[in-house]
Motif scaffolding. Structure first.
Motif, PDB file in Angstrom:
ATOM      1  N   GLY A  16       0.806  -1.203   0.000  1.00 33.24           N
ATOM      2  CA  GLY A  16       0.000   0.000   0.000  1.00 33.24           C
ATOM      3  C   GLY A  16       0.842   1.258   0.000  1.00 33.24           C
ATOM      4  O   GLY A  16       2.078   1.216  -0.061  1.00 33.24           O
ATOM      5  N   SER A  17       0.181   2.397   0.086  1.00 30.45           N
ATOM      6  CA  SER A  17       0.874   3.679   0.160  1.00 30.45           C
ATOM      7  C   SER A  17       1.272   3.941   1.611  1.00 30.45           C
ATOM      8  O   SER A  17       1.077   3.100   2.488  1.00 30.45           O
ATOM      9  N   ASP A  18       1.810   5.131   1.856  1.00 28.89           N
ATOM     10  CA  ASP A  18       2.199   5.476   3.222  1.00 28.89           C
ATOM     11  C   ASP A  18       1.058   6.124   4.011  1.00 28.89           C
ATOM     12  O   ASP A  18       1.270   6.629   5.108  1.00 28.89           O
ATOM     13  N   VAL A  19      -0.158   6.115   3.464  1.00 31.56           N
ATOM     14  CA  VAL A  19      -1.322   6.655   4.175  1.00 31.56           C
ATOM     15  C   VAL A  19      -1.767   5.644   5.225  1.00 31.56           C
ATOM     16  O   VAL A  19      -2.059   4.495   4.907  1.00 31.56           O
ATOM     17  N   ARG A  20      -1.829   6.080   6.463  1.00 33.19           N
ATOM     18  CA  ARG A  20      -2.215   5.207   7.566  1.00 33.19           C
ATOM     19  C   ARG A  20      -3.657   5.457   7.977  1.00 33.19           C
ATOM     20  O   ARG A  20      -4.174   6.572   7.859  1.00 33.19           O
ATOM     21  N   HIS A  48      -5.563   9.826  -1.343  1.00 31.93           N
ATOM     22  CA  HIS A  48      -6.099   8.562  -0.835  1.00 31.93           C
ATOM     23  C   HIS A  48      -6.274   7.621  -2.022  1.00 31.93           C
ATOM     24  O   HIS A  48      -6.301   8.049  -3.189  1.00 31.93           O
ATOM     25  N   CYS A  49      -6.394   6.348  -1.751  1.00 27.19           N
ATOM     26  CA  CYS A  49      -6.666   5.389  -2.821  1.00 27.19           C
ATOM     27  C   CYS A  49      -8.045   5.684  -3.403  1.00 27.19           C
ATOM     28  O   CYS A  49      -9.016   5.852  -2.668  1.00 27.19           O
ATOM     29  N   PHE A  50      -8.121   5.746  -4.712  1.00 31.59           N
ATOM     30  CA  PHE A  50      -9.379   6.012  -5.404  1.00 31.59           C
ATOM     31  C   PHE A  50      -9.893   4.768  -6.124  1.00 31.59           C
ATOM     32  O   PHE A  50     -11.053   4.403  -6.010  1.00 31.59           O
TER      33      PHE A  50
END
Length: 413
Positions: free
Chosen positions: A261-265, A351-353
């Motif tokens: 995933g990305s680094d968005v928690r 954010h994930c879209f």
């Protein structure tokens, strides 16, 4: 100076461009100096427009490739199509024409209309391409984001009616085959400011958004669920056989294949109101669990309301094509006169879209296990695509890159 009046705030919000959660150049992005080339011809279609560019050396349609536009509000724009496809990281239109392909940029009069309405426009474009084609080279038909769903339905619908679409390849570019995601915090905020400016809420509640979004709320305090419109759209896809069967079906995704995933928690503060009119507003990334706080909402009034969710996965950081949803909102407010009190700090822009598993149709979005699945370890044949390619990094939704485009170009008829 006195505090701004309600009328002044409403006037200021309506004077700025609508807050639109869709990919495209940011407000502060440098404008590209080049202009689109004049099209070889323009088709006026029911519900839309097609801008046609003949391939190099072609004097008519010889090897047609239809690219359908994606979700947004209002009519499709030729300038916007070129901005995305030609003036970014990779000059896709030029390369298509250099290889002898005729490029048909399919736009819609209203990009937020029902996918099924715009499917009729796509069917008209396919009929027109077949009628005007010189020779018998088969068509390639697909699109970006929602455009991949529009053309998927169009081809399947034509087959269900016994119509020969003469298409040998269907393609999708980061299309949400199993749904797209807008954080509930952003959806709630859009509805919360509806009395001040309804355009943001109208986009979230538009027919296409209701059909595309995996989870949707109609009001700021609604319970996230599948909308009735999405249920009806999925039923219609089932009725036409889910996918066209004649063409080979391929797709690309702007997310990675290994489940990273990305680094968005989850549960992190993404956006915070600092100005007087929005002080107290806090928007958070989606957290799992029951009764999780995703938003504190206060705009102009004294009262602050909370929005909580239950049973949703950590989807904002999932691998996939991203959208600067929080950033788009912050940029819009920070462009207003500071005296109106809408100053906003954004800590997490994106954010994930479109989760990668949705773009290549291999898993649903209900759990972290599905969202973060290692697609590279899955056998082909689990979804509707015959072949797919994922990006080497998680990147912006529908970002046109050499990596993905050359893979696609090499498979065109």
């Amino acid at each position: 100076m006195s505090e701004p009046t309600h009328e002044q705030i409403v006037s200021a919000l309506h004077s700025m461009p609508a807050i639109t959660l869709a990919p495209g150049p940011r407000l502060d992005a440098e404008k590209h100096g080049a202009l689109p080339l004049p099209p070889s011809t323009v088709w006026d279609l029911p519900g839309g427009t097609a801008w046609v560019y003949y391939g190099e050396g072609n004097r008519g349609l010889v090897r047609p490739v239809i690219f359908a536009d994606g979700f947004n509000t209002g009519p499709s724009s030729l300038d916007f199509c070129w901005e995305i496809m030609e003036f970014g990281d990779y000059a896709l239109i030029s390369e298509l024409r250099r290889r002898g392909h005729d490029v048909i940029l399919l736009g819609f009069h209203e990009r937020s209309a029902s996918i099924l309405d715009n499917s009729r426009t796509a069917q008209a474009a396919i009929h027109r391409a077949v009628a005007e084609r010189l020779g018998d080279s088969p068509l390639a038909v697909g699109g970006f984001s929602m455009g991949g769903l529009v053309t998927r339905h169009a081809l399947a619908k034509m087959e269900s009616q016994g119509v020969d679409h003469e298409t040998s390849l269907y393609f999708s570019y980061d299309s949400p085959h199993r749904g797209a995601w807008i954080p509930i915090a952003l959806q709630a905020f859009a509805h919360y400011i509806k009395d001040l400016d309804s355009r943001f809420s109208d986009q979230i509640n538009s027919p296409a958004a209701r059909e595309l979004l995996w989870r949707h709320i109609e009001k700021w305090d609604g319970t996230p669920d599948q909308s009735d419109e999405r249920a009806a759209f999925l039923a219609e896809m089932a009725a036409v056989g889910e996918w066209p069967r004649r063409p080979r079906r391929i797709g690309v995704a702007n997310g990675v294949a290994d489940g990273t995933g990305s680094d968005v928690r989850a549960g992190e503060l993404a956006l915070e109101g600092k100005g007087l009119s929005v002080a107290g507003t806090k928007l958070y990334t989606q957290a799992p669990g029951d009764g999780e706080l995703v938003a504190k909402l206060r705009v102009v009034t004294l009262k602050t309301n909370e929005v909580r969710t239950s049973g949703l996965p950590e989807i904002d950081g999932a691998p996939g094509g991203s959208l600067e949803g929080f950033g788009i909102l912050a940029d819009a407010f920070n462009a207003l006169n500071p005296l109106l009190g809408f100053k906003t700090d954004v800590l997490i822009r994106s954010h994930c879209f479109v989760p990668a598993v949705s773009a290549v149709d291999v898993r649903d979005l209900d759990t972290d296990e599905e969202l973060y699945a290692s697609i590279s370890e899955l056998p082909y044949g689990e979804g509707g695509l015959d072949e797919y390619r994922l990006a080497s990094r998680n990147e912006g939704h529908t970002l046109v890159t050499e990596e993905l485009c050359t893979w696609l170009l090499d498979r065109l008829p």
